[in-house]
Design a protein around this motif. Structure first.
Motif, PDB file in Angstrom:
ATOM      1  N   LEU A   1     -15.162  45.168  30.648  1.00 36.27           N
ATOM      2  CA  LEU A   1     -15.171  43.759  30.243  1.00 36.27           C
ATOM      3  C   LEU A   1     -15.595  42.942  31.454  1.00 36.27           C
ATOM      4  N   ARG A   2     -16.612  42.137  31.276  1.00 36.55           N
ATOM      5  CA  ARG A   2     -17.043  41.202  32.326  1.00 36.55           C
ATOM      6  C   ARG A   2     -16.798  39.793  31.824  1.00 36.55           C
ATOM      7  N   VAL A   3     -16.324  38.935  32.717  1.00 30.44           N
ATOM      8  CA  VAL A   3     -16.151  37.519  32.410  1.00 30.44           C
ATOM      9  C   VAL A   3     -17.065  36.755  33.352  1.00 30.44           C
ATOM     10  N   LEU A   4     -17.866  35.854  32.771  1.00 29.99           N
ATOM     11  CA  LEU A   4     -18.888  35.125  33.519  1.00 29.99           C
ATOM     12  C   LEU A   4     -18.672  33.624  33.405  1.00 29.99           C
ATOM     13  N   ASP A   5     -19.058  32.910  34.439  1.00 25.08           N
ATOM     14  CA  ASP A   5     -19.060  31.458  34.421  1.00 25.08           C
ATOM     15  C   ASP A   5     -20.151  31.005  33.459  1.00 25.08           C
TER      16      ASP A   5
ATOM     17  N   GLU B   1     -20.460  36.189  37.993  1.00 27.14           N
ATOM     18  CA  GLU B   1     -19.375  37.069  37.580  1.00 27.14           C
ATOM     19  C   GLU B   1     -18.044  36.577  38.131  1.00 27.14           C
ATOM     20  N   ILE B   2     -17.065  36.431  37.236  1.00 22.53           N
ATOM     21  CA  ILE B   2     -15.714  36.010  37.638  1.00 22.53           C
ATOM     22  C   ILE B   2     -14.801  37.234  37.721  1.00 22.53           C
ATOM     23  N   ASP B   3     -14.875  38.110  36.733  1.00 24.19           N
ATOM     24  CA  ASP B   3     -14.037  39.307  36.683  1.00 24.19           C
ATOM     25  C   ASP B   3     -14.815  40.466  36.081  1.00 24.19           C
ATOM     26  N   VAL B   4     -14.486  41.681  36.528  1.00 21.22           N
ATOM     27  CA  VAL B   4     -14.947  42.914  35.902  1.00 21.22           C
ATOM     28  C   VAL B   4     -13.704  43.776  35.714  1.00 21.22           C
ATOM     29  N   ILE B   5     -13.435  44.159  34.474  1.00 23.35           N
ATOM     30  CA  ILE B   5     -12.216  44.888  34.146  1.00 23.35           C
ATOM     31  C   ILE B   5     -12.593  46.163  33.401  1.00 23.35           C
ATOM     32  N   PRO B   6     -12.391  47.336  34.022  1.00 24.60           N
ATOM     33  CA  PRO B   6     -12.655  48.580  33.301  1.00 24.60           C
ATOM     34  C   PRO B   6     -11.651  48.756  32.168  1.00 24.60           C
ATOM     35  N   MET B   7     -12.130  49.139  30.991  1.00 25.90           N
ATOM     36  CA  MET B   7     -11.254  49.378  29.851  1.00 25.90           C
ATOM     37  C   MET B   7     -10.726  50.819  29.923  1.00 25.90           C
ATOM     38  N   THR B   8      -9.468  50.994  29.549  1.00 29.78           N
ATOM     39  CA  THR B   8      -8.840  52.310  29.550  1.00 29.78           C
ATOM     40  C   THR B   8      -8.341  52.615  28.138  1.00 29.78           C
TER      41      THR B   8
ATOM     42  N   ILE C   1      -5.936  36.383  31.219  1.00 30.27           N
ATOM     43  CA  ILE C   1      -5.358  35.110  31.655  1.00 30.27           C
ATOM     44  C   ILE C   1      -6.497  34.199  32.112  1.00 30.27           C
ATOM     45  N   ILE C   2      -6.572  33.020  31.509  1.00 32.50           N
ATOM     46  CA  ILE C   2      -7.657  32.080  31.791  1.00 32.50           C
ATOM     47  C   ILE C   2      -7.534  31.566  33.231  1.00 32.50           C
ATOM     48  N   PRO C   3      -8.553  31.837  34.069  1.00 39.00           N
ATOM     49  CA  PRO C   3      -8.495  31.383  35.460  1.00 39.00           C
ATOM     50  C   PRO C   3      -8.892  29.919  35.599  1.00 39.00           C
ATOM     51  N   ASP C   4      -8.495  29.334  36.696  1.00 37.62           N
ATOM     52  CA  ASP C   4      -8.905  27.980  37.057  1.00 37.62           C
ATOM     53  C   ASP C   4     -10.385  28.020  37.414  1.00 37.62           C
ATOM     54  N   GLY C   5     -11.074  26.922  37.240  1.00 37.76           N
ATOM     55  CA  GLY C   5     -12.484  26.862  37.609  1.00 37.76           C
ATOM     56  C   GLY C   5     -13.112  25.548  37.186  1.00 37.76           C
ATOM     57  N   ASP C   6     -14.350  25.347  37.617  1.00 43.63           N
ATOM     58  CA  ASP C   6     -15.045  24.093  37.361  1.00 43.63           C
ATOM     59  C   ASP C   6     -15.772  24.048  36.023  1.00 43.63           C
ATOM     60  N   SER C   7     -16.266  25.192  35.565  1.00 44.57           N
ATOM     61  CA  SER C   7     -17.039  25.173  34.321  1.00 44.57           C
ATOM     62  C   SER C   7     -16.108  25.185  33.114  1.00 44.57           C
TER      63      SER C   7
ATOM     64  N   THR D   1     -17.047  26.377  29.985  1.00 45.52           N
ATOM     65  CA  THR D   1     -17.268  27.555  29.156  1.00 45.52           C
ATOM     66  C   THR D   1     -17.209  28.840  29.975  1.00 45.52           C
ATOM     67  N   LEU D   2     -16.544  29.848  29.417  1.00 44.08           N
ATOM     68  CA  LEU D   2     -16.559  31.197  29.967  1.00 44.08           C
ATOM     69  C   LEU D   2     -17.227  32.115  28.959  1.00 44.08           C
ATOM     70  N   VAL D   3     -18.018  33.052  29.455  1.00 44.50           N
ATOM     71  CA  VAL D   3     -18.690  34.048  28.636  1.00 44.50           C
ATOM     72  C   VAL D   3     -18.029  35.388  28.933  1.00 44.50           C
ATOM     73  N   TYR D   4     -17.740  36.164  27.885  1.00 39.97           N
ATOM     74  CA  TYR D   4     -17.196  37.503  28.107  1.00 39.97           C
ATOM     75  C   TYR D   4     -18.132  38.522  27.481  1.00 39.97           C
ATOM     76  N   GLU D   5     -18.186  39.692  28.116  1.00 40.51           N
ATOM     77  CA  GLU D   5     -19.104  40.734  27.686  1.00 40.51           C
ATOM     78  C   GLU D   5     -18.396  42.082  27.758  1.00 40.51           C
ATOM     79  N   PHE D   6     -18.298  42.755  26.637  1.00 41.07           N
ATOM     80  CA  PHE D   6     -17.828  44.132  26.603  1.00 41.07           C
ATOM     81  C   PHE D   6     -19.082  45.008  26.587  1.00 41.07           C
ATOM     82  N   SER D   7     -19.116  46.030  27.438  1.00 41.47           N
ATOM     83  CA  SER D   7     -20.288  46.899  27.481  1.00 41.47           C
ATOM     84  C   SER D   7     -19.877  48.332  27.747  1.00 41.47           C
ATOM     85  N   GLY D   8     -20.795  49.242  27.447  1.00 43.23           N
ATOM     86  CA  GLY D   8     -20.591  50.660  27.691  1.00 43.23           C
ATOM     87  C   GLY D   8     -21.889  51.396  27.417  1.00 43.23           C
TER      88      GLY D   8
END
Length: 94
Positions: free
Chosen positions: A29-33, A39-46, A61-67, A69-76
């Protein structure tokens, strides 16, 4: 809209072009500004994130930030090819 500091459950259903559920490898899972796609976070799924065949959930958990909108991407990878799903949500401090 999600509040900064709150938790949202992000969910993905990986499917083939025919609609069959599949289990990719190296799921992350990647979370992007939403402004510059930094890239804000990269979280390997288990296995603990896997709900069923091709379905993964992660409590984020929603992080603090200036933007706003956050975009999330699940990939494999599936059958040697990338597979991914994207979504977005707005965040606010109220």
């Amino acid at each position: 809209m999600a509040l900064i500091g709150d938790t949202v459950r992000l969910r993905v259903r990986f499917r083939t072009f025919n609609g069959n559920a599949v289990d990719p490898t190296n799921v992350k899972l990647r979370v992007l500004d939403g402004n510059d796609y930094a890239e804000i976070d990269v979280i390997p799924m288990t296995d603990t994130d896997k709900v069923d065949v091709g379905i993964y959930e992660h409590d984020y958990i929603i992080p603090d930030g200036d933007s706003e909108t956050l975009v999330y991407e699940f990939s494999g990878m599936f059958n040697g090819k990338p597979i991914l799903s994207r979504g977005s949500f707005d965040r606010a401090f109220i």
